[in-house]
Scaffold this active site. Structure first.
Site, mmCIF file in Angstrom:
data_model
loop_
_atom_site.group_PDB
_atom_site.id
_atom_site.type_symbol
_atom_site.label_atom_id
_atom_site.label_comp_id
_atom_site.label_asym_id
_atom_site.label_seq_id
_atom_site.Cartn_x
_atom_site.Cartn_y
_atom_site.Cartn_z
ATOM 1 N N GLU A 1 0.449 -1.187 0.259
ATOM 2 C CA GLU A 1 0.421 0.137 0.021
ATOM 3 C C GLU A 1 1.065 1.234 0.002
ATOM 4 O OE1 GLU A 1 -2.733 -0.312 2.876
ATOM 5 O OE2 GLU A 1 -3.891 -1.945 1.988
ATOM 6 N N GLU B 1 -5.356 -8.731 0.474
ATOM 7 C CA GLU B 1 -6.177 -8.049 2.139
ATOM 8 C C GLU B 1 -7.292 -8.151 2.228
ATOM 9 O OE1 GLU B 1 -3.897 -4.903 5.128
ATOM 10 O OE2 GLU B 1 -2.169 -5.955 4.501
#
Ligand code: FCB
Length: 445
Positions: A168, A356
């Site tokens: 991320e 995720e």
């Protein structure tokens, strides 16, 4: 919707994800150097309740029991990150043999147990010594990161077949270099744009390095991605939502795919040009084997005159009176469906893996059990949406739950628990939650 594992096909990848700083503890053991998170958590009022990851789940010392637990849960793929400063205490140069040996033991035990290890190279814990030189703001980070990548591939590449370059980038550059709420606590647009550009270059460069050194591997990188909706159908809310979408969802994905930064929707990104050198445009591009989608919620966006640069703000779940998690993130399963559909539409995307997805709720141990029905339903509802996307032709090839163990949730400390397994941080006792038992049963061969 009712579904079984078989509905996804035999080759669908199931797993669970973790990150080094969030679980390992052992912050100064066996020659590890400090990372920006070791330093940041030391500062007053940065982390809820003054928590830090010095011990956390003590996974560094308990990895054997925890990997056996993973096996017991029938989880066939395990994604974890490498602590850069455990391997390279000085950031570059000297390779710490004890750090290498730790990850070697961990990888070997995974393989012995029949669990496939997936390595994330960077899950936010830059060596502090590199931060002293500017960290992600310093263009030299490309060399530092390349060196770290080469060391990891050289030592672990014979056994690890799946590599994730960055976790991320939007979150670690946005929270760490623009808002200052994550390590290293830097603020401001200039810091952010420099860090973002260097991270975008590193994600592609990392991919090139791994692929050039290993013949037989798959490489990807992960992206936070939430379905975004305008607060109303008014033009200014619709425009605001497009800007936030460009910033949160597209900023790192599109340059990787050869589309450049999304400056059309978000003019301010044109200022990245200041940090561009000759050849950067081409160097931002790399054809990943898979794109890692990390999805937790949807965002609702409203025009806001007072918010600098984007003129938009996110209306949090509590203000909208919708079902929410402990992070104040709305529970909205279709978000993952829309995100998958949209990423799938980019011509350059080969495969998508949900790297995720998960939720934090209040968990209570009662008579030795954690009946976390909300998390269980959250997972079921999201997995059902993944199946719907797959059945709709989306090239989604895998799904990883965030996360195995309750752990250190960055600025929020230990309060939000995301684990399939409950951790008592006083005693380090592990208790499989109802959600963990459900996942285990679902994954049963
Ligand atoms: C993601 C992070 C992960 C975890 C979850 C809840 O943004 O990648 O480390 O904190 O959120």
């Amino acid at each position: 919707m009712l579904f079984t594992k078989e509905d996804f096909g035999d080759d669908f990848i199931w797993g669970v994800s973790t990150a080094a700083y969030q679980i390992e503890g052992a912050h100064d053991t066996d020659g590890k150097g400090p990372s920006i998170w070791d330093t940041f958590t030391q500062q007053r009022k940065k982390i809820a309740n003054g928590h830090n990851g010095n011990i956390s789940c003590d996974f560094y010392n308990r990895y054997q029991e925890d990997l056996i637990l993973l096996k017991e849960l029938n989880i066939p793929n395990y994604r974890f990150s490498i602590s850069w400063s455990r391997i390279l205490p000085q950031g570059i140069g000297f390779v710490n043999p004890l750090g290498i040996s730790y990850y070697n033991r961990k990888i070997d035990l995974c393989l012995e147990l029949g669990i496939q290890p997936w390595i994330t190279l960077y899950h936010w814990d830059l060596p502090q010594i590199l931060q002293q030189k500017g960290g992600w703001i310093n263009r030299d980070v490309i060399q530092w990161f390349s060196y770290f990548t080469e060391v990891c591939v050289k030592h672990f590449g014979d056994r690890v077949k799946h590599w994730i370059i960055l976790n991320e980038p939007m979150v670690f550059t946005g929270a760490g270099y623009f808002l200052g709420v994550h390590a290293p606590g830097k603020k401001g647009l200039t810091n952010f744009l420099a860090a973002a550009h260097h991270a975008a270059l590193c994600q592609a460069e990392g991919g090139r390095i791994v692929k050039s050194l290993l013949n037989d591997c798959k490489v990807g990188s992960t992206f936070s991605y939430s379905h975004i909706e305008p607060f109303s159908q008014k033009d200014n809310d619709i425009n605001a939502s497009k800007k936030v979408d460009a910033l949160l969802n597209r900023l790192f994905l599109e340059p990787l795919l050869g589309m450049g930064y999304p400056t059309k929707e978000l003019k301010i990104l044109e200022r990245i040009e200041r940090f561009m050198l000759n050849g950067d445009e081409a160097n931002l591009i790399f054809n990943m084997d898979f794109i890692g989608l990390q999805n937790y919620t949807r965002e609702v966006v409203k025009y806001s005159f007072f918010t600098p640069f984007v003129k938009a703000r996110i209306i949090k779940a509590d203000k909208r009176k919708v079902e929410k998690t402990l992070m104040n993130w709305e529970v909205y399963p279709p978000s993952i469906f829309y995100a998958l559909k949209r990423i799938n539409e980019y011509p350059g995307v080969k495969e998508i893996i949900v790297t995720e997805n998960g939720a934090a709720f209040i968990d209570k141990i009662e008579e030795g059990e954690v009946m976390d029905g909300k998390r269980l339903n959250f997972l079921k509802d999201h997995i059902a949406q993944v199946l719907a996307a797959k059945n709709d032709g989306v090239k989604v090839k895998g799904y990883f739950v965030w996360t195995l163990l309750d752990n250190f949730e960055w600025a929020e400390g230990f309060h939000p628990r995301f684990g399939l397994v409950h951790v008592d941080f006083e005693t380090q006792k592990r208790t499989i939650k109802a959600s963990g038992k459900w996942y285990k049963n679902f994954l049963k061969a």
